[in-house]
Design a protein around this motif. Structure first.
Motif, PDB file in Angstrom:
ATOM      1  N   GLY A  20      12.789 -12.054  11.236  1.00 20.66           N
ATOM      2  CA  GLY A  20      13.809 -11.992  10.183  1.00 20.66           C
ATOM      3  C   GLY A  20      13.286 -12.393   8.823  1.00 20.66           C
ATOM      4  O   GLY A  20      14.048 -12.620   7.898  1.00 20.66           O
ATOM      5  N   GLN A  29      17.967 -12.120  -3.879  1.00 27.25           N
ATOM      6  CA  GLN A  29      19.046 -12.825  -4.579  1.00 27.25           C
ATOM      7  C   GLN A  29      18.443 -13.392  -5.850  1.00 27.25           C
ATOM      8  O   GLN A  29      17.413 -14.068  -5.780  1.00 27.25           O
ATOM      9  CB  GLN A  29      19.522 -14.026  -3.750  1.00 27.25           C
TER      10      GLN A  29
ATOM     11  N   MET B  20      35.837 -12.779   3.389  1.00 27.83           N
ATOM     12  CA  MET B  20      34.373 -12.632   3.433  1.00 27.83           C
ATOM     13  C   MET B  20      33.909 -12.334   4.864  1.00 27.83           C
ATOM     14  O   MET B  20      34.254 -13.050   5.815  1.00 27.83           O
ATOM     15  CB  MET B  20      33.693 -13.894   2.910  1.00 27.83           C
ATOM     16  N   LEU B  21      33.104 -11.292   5.000  1.00 31.53           N
ATOM     17  CA  LEU B  21      32.585 -10.941   6.322  1.00 31.53           C
ATOM     18  C   LEU B  21      31.556 -11.982   6.758  1.00 31.53           C
ATOM     19  O   LEU B  21      30.824 -12.534   5.923  1.00 31.53           O
ATOM     20  CB  LEU B  21      31.928  -9.559   6.296  1.00 31.53           C
ATOM     21  N   HIS B  24      28.101 -11.247   5.481  1.00 31.36           N
ATOM     22  CA  HIS B  24      27.862 -11.623   4.082  1.00 31.36           C
ATOM     23  C   HIS B  24      27.735 -13.130   3.932  1.00 31.36           C
ATOM     24  O   HIS B  24      26.971 -13.624   3.103  1.00 31.36           O
ATOM     25  CB  HIS B  24      28.979 -11.094   3.179  1.00 31.36           C
ATOM     26  N   ARG B  27      24.203 -13.917   5.065  1.00 31.84           N
ATOM     27  CA  ARG B  27      23.169 -13.410   4.164  1.00 31.84           C
ATOM     28  C   ARG B  27      23.271 -14.013   2.760  1.00 31.84           C
ATOM     29  O   ARG B  27      22.288 -14.508   2.215  1.00 31.84           O
ATOM     30  CB  ARG B  27      23.255 -11.878   4.063  1.00 31.84           C
ATOM     31  N   ASP B  28      24.471 -13.933   2.191  1.00 30.35           N
ATOM     32  CA  ASP B  28      24.609 -14.292   0.778  1.00 30.35           C
ATOM     33  C   ASP B  28      24.816 -15.788   0.581  1.00 30.35           C
ATOM     34  O   ASP B  28      24.331 -16.358  -0.394  1.00 30.35           O
ATOM     35  CB  ASP B  28      25.792 -13.549   0.135  1.00 30.35           C
ATOM     36  N   THR B  33      18.762 -13.830   5.602  1.00 30.65           N
ATOM     37  CA  THR B  33      18.797 -12.381   5.367  1.00 30.65           C
ATOM     38  C   THR B  33      18.143 -11.577   6.494  1.00 30.65           C
ATOM     39  O   THR B  33      17.994 -10.365   6.372  1.00 30.65           O
ATOM     40  CB  THR B  33      18.101 -12.048   4.033  1.00 30.65           C
ATOM     41  N   GLY B  34      17.753 -12.244   7.570  1.00 27.76           N
ATOM     42  CA  GLY B  34      17.225 -11.507   8.714  1.00 27.76           C
ATOM     43  C   GLY B  34      18.284 -10.682   9.416  1.00 27.76           C
ATOM     44  O   GLY B  34      17.974  -9.727  10.125  1.00 27.76           O
ATOM     45  N   HIS B  36      20.815  -7.883   9.284  1.00 22.29           N
ATOM     46  CA  HIS B  36      20.881  -6.753   8.353  1.00 22.29           C
ATOM     47  C   HIS B  36      22.232  -6.020   8.414  1.00 22.29           C
ATOM     48  O   HIS B  36      23.014  -6.232   9.340  1.00 22.29           O
ATOM     49  CB  HIS B  36      19.757  -5.756   8.664  1.00 22.29           C
ATOM     50  N   ILE B  37      22.431  -5.172   7.424  1.00 19.10           N
ATOM     51  CA  ILE B  37      23.661  -4.377   7.376  1.00 19.10           C
ATOM     52  C   ILE B  37      23.277  -2.903   7.352  1.00 19.10           C
ATOM     53  O   ILE B  37      22.554  -2.467   6.459  1.00 19.10           O
ATOM     54  CB  ILE B  37      24.487  -4.701   6.106  1.00 19.10           C
ATOM     55  N   ILE B  74      18.507 -14.214  14.025  1.00 16.22           N
ATOM     56  CA  ILE B  74      17.097 -13.942  14.336  1.00 16.22           C
ATOM     57  C   ILE B  74      16.198 -15.103  13.889  1.00 16.22           C
ATOM     58  O   ILE B  74      15.184 -15.387  14.526  1.00 16.22           O
ATOM     59  CB  ILE B  74      16.646 -12.601  13.688  1.00 16.22           C
ATOM     60  N   GLU B  75      16.605 -15.762  12.810  1.00 15.82           N
ATOM     61  CA  GLU B  75      15.779 -16.873  12.294  1.00 15.82           C
ATOM     62  C   GLU B  75      15.779 -18.065  13.254  1.00 15.82           C
ATOM     63  O   GLU B  75      14.943 -18.955  13.123  1.00 15.82           O
ATOM     64  CB  GLU B  75      16.286 -17.336  10.917  1.00 15.82           C
TER      65      GLU B  75
END
Ligand code: FES
Ligand code: FES
Lengths: 775, 156
Positions: A20, A29, B20-21, B24, B27-28, B33-34, B36-37, B74-75
């Motif tokens: 990842g 970002q 908020m999903l 997101h 990730r955000d 960020t591992g 993915h969308i 995943i991290e």
């Protein structure tokens, strides 16, 4: 150091991707970053009477809203790189629609907001007053005199006409004992990389440099075109393509969104991110294929081919993207396939319709050619009562006939088509299946065997034959510590060139793989390069790496000779060491050479310090990978369902650096072709509405319904490049579709089914059976 | 709304918008960020994570729905710098090309092997039907999972 070239060396890119830690554009970002969303046309063809953005602008959290009028004169139109004929009609492609929209998904306005949810909300607050116009969805209809004209300033929907010809086609058809004729549809497809497109733009007001992270196959070409669109010197635009989640040609593009985000970042002096939704990806990223044509084959009764002609209409969509007009011309180049066809002609009409642009989708023009010809071979075999393997053998170009030039001037480099066919038939147990087929038929079961013998044009390509430069660049830099940096213009997006290029460098320099770092996808770090498409990564990009490694080795040898106090031709490289031939006890390591090159005490005055070399490799010809695929299937004639019983692929991609990567490319490509053959069709209704607008409506192969592939290779090295490599990225997609269709049509022959257009969904197969029974 | 979530063994307390999903949020907000969308509609499986040990598509959940629960991304699956056998399998068997589907594939495979330590090819293919890959054609993914299964059973 063990030899690495030719080994299935595990990928160096994997550790970051399986943990990842990869970095795709959407992962970026930045402080103060805002998010863009794009308003797109729901109409395929309409005049925009008015756009009112005031409510959207007032929405809390909205930073800016722009429309086509706002950017007129600020963002130049998107150029197209391909111009197959000078009289080609070139529509002006503005970044946002100005007065008219031309397809469902046409961008109209951009909202920038503090977060992505607000940006999407604000799209609903923009009021557009449309005057819907009659759309043209069907390319044949687009050519009728009463058809609405899409680009009024061009006065016609005919984009251009094109013809290629070699040999005496009319004479061939006059002499023919048999003529086989068939209409074919190469349906429109959606590439569907799993990563949708994404752009992040950041403006450095101090240095006046715009940085654009974008999910692309061609960072340098993006820089060239976007700097032109934004009137920025090329030196003030940096394009970075980090990890890219698949391209398949959809990212062999420059898109208006890249210019729009760059413009907005500069205007707002804030970083801006735009992430495409899957729906946008389906509407407004390029589609592939979309040719409808008639092919005729002239033969003698014994199966010898005399000539071939193909008359086709190719759907460009509403605009050109980077290479749109060039794609169907590639079909023309490969129409003779693996066969000695003395006369060939293709005539093409390219047409504008109210749809998204077509462009390069994995294989780009060549899957069409293979599909047409390999279907024709089967139709001819059936017509003449010859075994489909036999008719191919009879017409194959023979191994001793290379280099072989087709009547329309394409020179194939090398190959052994019959060897691949024979091996594929053996692996597939062809004769056994023929017997089984006979037995099954007696029991009312329908087994079919399909063969496809393909040859593709790859390693793109000599610059004189390409819309832009066809070369590739590489720098190999040995650092003072002896570690090696490779800067390649061939930026990969899944194929694994960080690994194969490492293997090449290890082999050439005798260093450890851990000591090599391959850098790509950053225009500030890497010298100008072209990118990866057209199965050129290894054949062209790898060759450039090989050449740069050779050059740097020459330099290292000079330095070593100096250190050893011997003549240069006295120095021999053994693994990572440089040894004096006459006195092997005298040797220096690459590290010692590197140290000396960067700390040049008592250096000869005619020698430059440093240990770095750059090569630009210009290929003298394309390469021509080839092979034979065999598919065995069974069709349930009650439901139209097709079950793949066996699939064998024997491919020749020339010399191989990493067999594991080659296998991955072949299998992945075949399954993508399976998608086209069996399930995929991008469908616009007659009103120009995109019906297959989501993954739920556009099925792609999944784990449970993908065939299992048996892969083998034969190897005829390409004489075009020193690696002997031909390329493999597109082979599966180019070779496989006709194998599937030939198998199904072969299965259904006793029922009178001659041909079924792709995709062979159960419904389409069932319909074809019903029709054949009825007639 | 305030939520408390354990992600990869770490406690997080965040204020999120109700809409908020989860993907997101991961990730955000958390910077993981591992995950993915690929579609945001529950079809592609790129966003697969483990919720209390069960594979879920994080684009189909709101962050607020996982309040008080445990997520693994995943991290979070390698232990002390040691790759999880499924990660190793994907590396060994060339189970990835572009890598975009890979985190989701790996987490879906972990879930499969937890339920069925010795799956047949057929069972692997069916278990991964909710995870799309456009690059590999799945064959080497199947081999990767088989390799991992063997490894986890101590046979390699
Ligand atoms: S992003 Fe969640 S399933 Fe596709
Ligand atoms: S590896 Fe690219 S989508 Fe699976």
């Amino acid at each position: 150091m063990p030899k690495l070239v030719g080994q299935s060396f595990k990928r160096v890119e994997d550790p970051r991707l399986i943990t990842g830690e990869g970095q795709y554009v959407d992962d970026i970002q930045l402080p103060r970053m805002c998010y863009a969303a794009i308003l797109r046309s729901p109409y395929p063809h309409a005049r925009i009477k008015n756009i009112d953005t005031s409510k959207a602008e007032k929405r809390e959290g909205v930073v800016a809203v722009i429309t086509g009028k706002d950017i007129l004169g600020k963002i130049n139109p998107l150029p197209c790189a391909a111009r197959p004929v000078p009289e080609l009609k070139m529509p002006t492609h503005y970044a946002l629609a100005v007065n008219k929209v031309y397809f469902v998904g046409h961008p109209i306005a951009v909202v920038v907001a503090e977060d992505r949810y607000i940006a999407r909300d604000a799209l609903d607050l923009i009021e557009v007053d449309y005057e819907p116009l009659p759309p043209v969805a069907d390319p044949e209809q687009a050519l009728r005199s009463d058809a609405p004209i899409i680009h009024e300033d061009l006065g016609t929907n005919l984009a251009f006409e094109w013809k290629i010809e070699g040999g005496d086609v009319d004479a061939a058809f006059a002499q023919a004992e048999v003529v086989v004729k068939q209409e074919f549809v190469n349906q429109r497809l959606i590439p569907v990389p799993m990563e949708p497109r994404c752009v992040v733009a950041q403006w450095d007001a101090g240095k006046q440099i715009l940085t654009l992270w974008t999910s692309t196959q061609i960072p340098h070409l993006v820089r060239s075109l976007i700097s032109g669109m934004l009137n920025l010197p090329e030196t003030h635009l940096r394009v970075i393509a980090p990890d890219v989640g698949g391209g398949f040609g959809q990212k062999l593009q420059v898109y208006v969104e890249e210019a729009l985000m760059g413009y907005l970042a500069m205007k707002l002096d804030r970083p801006v991110k735009w992430t495409e939704t899957r729906r946008e990806n389906f509407m407004a990223s390029i589609h592939g294929r979309d040719q409808v044509g008639v092919m005729e084959l002239a033969l003698k009764r014994d199966g010898t081919i005399l000539g071939l002609r193909y008359d086709v209409i190719a759907d460009m969509g509403a605009y050109y993207q980077l290479l749109t007009p060039a794609i169907p011309t590639l079909t023309g180049l490969m129409l003779c396939g693996s066969y000695k066809i003395p006369a060939v002609r293709m005539t093409k009409k390219a047409v504008f319709t109210n749809k998204m642009s077509t462009d390069a989708y994995r294989g780009a023009g060549r899957p069409e050619a293979t599909f047409l010809l390999e279907r024709m071979m089967d139709l001819a075999a059936k017509e003449l009562g010859i075994d489909p393997a036999e008719i191919r053998r009879k017409n194959f170009i023979q191994p001793d006939e290379f280099p072989y030039t087709t009547p329309h001037g394409i020179t194939y480099d090398s190959g052994n088509y019959e060897a691949a066919l024979n091996r594929a038939l053996e692996l597939a147990e062809y004769s056994r299946w023929r017997k089984e087929q006979e037995e099954a038929r007696k029991q009312g079961r329908y087994i079919g065997i399909g063969i496809s013998s393909y040859v593709e044009i790859c390693g793109m390509g000599p610059s004189k034959a390409m819309p832009a430069g066809g070369w590739e660049s590489a720098t190999v830099r040995i650092e003072p510590s002896g570690k090696v940096v490779v800067l390649t213009g061939a930026h990969p997006h899944g194929q694994g060139e960080e690994t194969s290029f490492t293997q090449i460098v290890v082999e050439e320099l005798g260093v450890n793989p851990e000591d090599v770092m391959v850098i790509h996808g950053d225009t500030e770090a890497v010298q100008y390069g072209i990118g990866i498409f057209g199965s050129r990564g290894l054949a062209v990009g790898g060759t450039a790496v090989y050449m740069a490694a050779q050059k740097v080795k020459e330099k290292a040898r000079k330095v070593a000779a100096f250190l050893l106090g011997v003549e240069e031709n006295e120095v021999e490289q053994v693994d990572g060491n440089f040894i004096s031939k006459s006195d092997p006890s005298k040797s220096v390591t690459l590290l010692q050479v590197a140290n000396a090159a960067y700390d040049p005490k008592n250096y000869p005055t005619d020698m430059e310090p440093g240990l770095v070399a750059t090569a630009f490799y210009e290929p003298s010809n394309f390469t021509f990978p080839s092979g034979t695929h065999v598919c065995v299937c069974e069709v349930d004639i009650e439901t139209g369902e097709v079950k793949i019983l066996k699939y064998v692929a024997v491919d020749d991609c020339g010399k191989v650096v990493n067999p594991m990567l080659v296998e991955g490319q072949i299998i992945g490509g075949i399954v993508q072709a399976f998608g086209q053959a069996m399930m995929e069709r991008c469908f616009y209704d007659e009103n120009g509405q995109l019906i297959t607008g989501e993954l739920t409506d556009y099925p792609i192969p999944k784990a449970h319904n993908s065939p299992k592939i048996t892969v083998e290779r034969i190897e005829t090295p390409s004489p075009v490049n020193p690696l002997g490599a031909k390329g493999v990225g597109e082979a599966g997609t180019i070779g496989a579709t006709p194998a599937f269709i030939n198998a199904v049509c072969d299965a259904l022959e006793p029922l009178g089914v001659k041909h079924i257009d792709m995709p062979l969904t159960p419904a389409n197969v069932w319909k074809a059976i019903k029709q054949a029974k009825g007639s | 709304m305030r939520i408390n979530v354990t992600v990869n063994g770490r406690q997080y307390s965040s204020d999120v918008e109700p809409r908020m999903l989860l993907v997101h949020y991961l990730r955000d907000v958390l910077g993981l960020t591992g995950t993915h969308i690929g579609c945001e509609t529950g079809v592609c499986g790129a966003c697969t994570v483990l919720l209390n040990g069960e594979a879920v598509k994080s684009c189909m959940l709101f962050a607020v729905q996982v309040d008080g629960q445990e997520i693994t991304t995943i991290e979070g699956i390698s232990q002390d710098g040691q790759l999880h056998p499924v990660q190793q399998g994907f590396w060994e068997k060339h189970g990835l090309q572009c890598g975009y589907c890979t985190p989701g594939m790996i987490l879906a495979s972990i879930q499969l092997l937890k339920r069925n330590p010795n799956p047949t090819e057929e069972e692997i293919r069916h278990a991964l039907v909710g995870n799309l890959c456009r690059c590999t054609g799945y064959q080497q993914i199947v081999e990767a999972v088989q390799w991992a299964a063997q490894k986890m059973r101590g046979e390699i």
